[in-house]
Design a protein around this motif. Structure first.
Motif, mmCIF file in Angstrom:
data_model
loop_
_atom_site.group_PDB
_atom_site.id
_atom_site.type_symbol
_atom_site.label_atom_id
_atom_site.label_comp_id
_atom_site.label_asym_id
_atom_site.label_seq_id
_atom_site.Cartn_x
_atom_site.Cartn_y
_atom_site.Cartn_z
ATOM 1 N N GLY A 117 57.954 24.334 58.249
ATOM 2 C CA GLY A 117 56.376 24.353 58.294
ATOM 3 C C GLY A 117 55.626 23.783 59.271
ATOM 4 N N VAL A 118 56.396 23.144 60.466
ATOM 5 C CA VAL A 118 55.527 22.572 61.486
ATOM 6 C C VAL A 118 54.910 23.221 62.496
ATOM 7 N N LEU A 119 53.923 23.101 62.827
ATOM 8 C CA LEU A 119 53.066 24.009 63.683
ATOM 9 C C LEU A 119 52.946 23.026 64.808
ATOM 10 N N TYR A 120 52.927 23.534 66.129
ATOM 11 C CA TYR A 120 52.689 22.887 67.489
ATOM 12 C C TYR A 120 51.447 23.789 68.239
ATOM 13 N N ALA A 121 50.793 23.068 68.755
ATOM 14 C CA ALA A 121 49.490 23.411 69.527
ATOM 15 C C ALA A 121 49.273 22.729 70.797
ATOM 16 N N GLY A 122 48.503 23.204 71.720
ATOM 17 C CA GLY A 122 48.018 22.648 72.846
ATOM 18 C C GLY A 122 46.605 22.195 72.480
ATOM 19 N N GLY A 132 44.923 17.675 78.767
ATOM 20 C CA GLY A 132 45.412 18.511 77.312
ATOM 21 C C GLY A 132 46.672 17.687 76.916
ATOM 22 N N HIS A 133 46.695 17.912 75.384
ATOM 23 C CA HIS A 133 47.899 17.036 74.737
ATOM 24 C C HIS A 133 48.575 18.171 74.022
#
Length: 154
Positions: A117-122, A132-133
Motif C-alpha cells: 500500500g505504499v505510494l511514491y510521488a514526485g 523537486g523531491h
C-alpha cells in the motif's frame, strides 16, 4: 414593439434558466457511483475541506478504502496529501506537505505503487531554481504519513 420583443426574449430566457436541472447527478455511471467534495466553500464546522488555491488535484490513487490525492498550490503556498474514505464518502485527512517538505508547489503527475500500500510521488518546487523531491506516502487507517526521500536528480 421593440420593448415587447425584448421583454418576450427576457421572459423566455428566464423560463429556460429557471427550470430544474434534469441532468444533475445523472453523470454518475455505473449505478452506485459517487463523488466526494474536497473543496466546497463554507461547508460548515463539521466538514473538512481543502483551502482555495491549494486544492487542484494532480495525483490520485486508491489504497484499500481510501482515495489518496495530491494537490498543486498557487505560488508561495504548499500542496496537500489527502485521504477520502470511499465507504464513508468523506474527506478524512488533509496533510500539509509543507510540514515535511517546505518549498514545494505540487505533487506532480500521479502516484507509483509500491508494496504493502505504499505510494511514491514526485514534487515540483515553488522556486524554479529549487529541486523537486521524491516522497513516500503511506495511509494506515486513513492517516497520511509522508517521508521525504530526497532530490532524485541534482
Amino acid at each position: 414593439m421593440k420593448t415587447a420583443a425584448i421583454t418576450l426574449h427576457a421572459l423566455l430566457a428566464l423560463a429556460l434558466l429557471s427550470g430544474p436541472a434534469e441532468a444533475q447527478f445523472k453523470f454518475f455511471n455505473p449505478r452506485g457511483s459517487f463523488a466526494v467534495e474536497v473543496s466546497l466553500e463554507n461547508p460548515g464546522p463539521d466538514r473538512l475541506r481543502l483551502p482555495i488555491y491549494r486544492n487542484a488535484i494532480t495525483s490520485l490513487a486508491v489504497v484499500g478504502d481510501y482515495a489518496v490525492g495530491g494537490t498543486s498550490a498557487a505560488q508561495g503556498l504548499t500542496p496537500f496529501i489527502f485521504t477520502a474514505s470511499l465507504s464513508r464518502r468523506s474527506l478524512e485527512q488533509a496533510f500539509d506537505l509543507g510540514q515535511v517538505l517546505p518549498g514545494q508547489r505540487s505533487v506532480q503527475s500521479g502516484f507509483a505503487r509500491g508494496t504493502g500500500g505504499v505510494l511514491y510521488a514526485g514534487t515540483m518546487p515553488d522556486d524554479p531554481q529549487g529541486s523537486g523531491h521524491l516522497i513516500k506516502v503511506r495511509v494506515p487507517g486513513g492517516k497520511v504519513e509522508v517521508a521525504d526521500l530526497g532530490v532524485p536528480v541534482a
